[in-house]
Design an enzyme around this catalytic site. Structure first.
Site, PDB file in Angstrom:
ATOM      1  CG  HIS A 234      39.532  40.442  45.103  1.00  0.00           C
ATOM      2  ND1 HIS A 234      39.962  39.136  45.118  1.00  0.00           N
ATOM      3  CD2 HIS A 234      38.748  40.542  43.999  1.00  0.00           C
ATOM      4  CE1 HIS A 234      39.458  38.480  44.105  1.00  0.00           C
ATOM      5  NE2 HIS A 234      38.712  39.319  43.390  1.00  0.00           N
TER       6      HIS A 234
ATOM      7  CB  CYS B   7      38.510  40.945  40.436  1.00  0.00           C
ATOM      8  SG  CYS B   7      36.797  41.343  40.827  1.00  0.00           S
TER       9      CYS B   7
END
Length: 147
Positions: free
Chosen positions: A100, A112
């Site tokens: 992201h 992430c």
């Protein structure tokens, strides 16, 4: 070290990219070979280790611990869902591992992978259902030599 829920560590390995999520109110549908899903305000992702929906999309409101997919901070305007701990799901091995947008200053994520928003947009047009991402050791920066 084994990846576990809540450790803040990005897993290492080679992972499929399952789909692209996008905020349709903020981001036009990019050209991509991936399946695309428009994120809705009631989309969440279960991170409750003991729940049967662990590491899966859920509809909000949701009674167990979860992450909101519809965010105000623009980090999830484009989100690539990575194939971590999903086939099969193993309780406690980590959930919601996404690619992201990065925060200003590229501060750490909770596990992430984060890139500049412009890079995510370009990336979307270059990947398809057979594309994989390899996450490994960070590349060391060259050391400066003393003069």
């Amino acid at each position: 070290m084994a990846k576990r829920e809540g450790d803040g560590v990005t897993p290492r390995g080679t992972f499929a990219i399952r789909r692209l999520w996008r905020r349709a109110d903020r981001t036009p549908r990019p050209p991509t070979g991936l399946p695309v899903r428009a994120t809705r305000p009631d989309d969440g992702w279960c991170d409750a280790v003991g729940h049967r929906r662990y590491n899966r999309r859920v509809k909000l409101p949701f009674p167990a611990s979860h992450e909101r997919m519809w965010r105000d901070d623009r980090l999830y305007d484009l989100v690539f869902e990575l194939g971590w701990n999903d086939r099969p799901v193993r309780a406690g091995r980590g959930s919601a591992i996404f690619l992201h947008a990065a925060r200003a200053g590229f501060t750490p994520t909770a596990g992430c992978v984060a890139l500049a928003p412009a890079v995510l947009k370009r990336l979307a047009g270059r990947i398809g259902p057979r594309t994989v991402i390899e996450i490994g050791r960070p590349v060391p920066r060259p050391r400066r030599r003393a003069i």
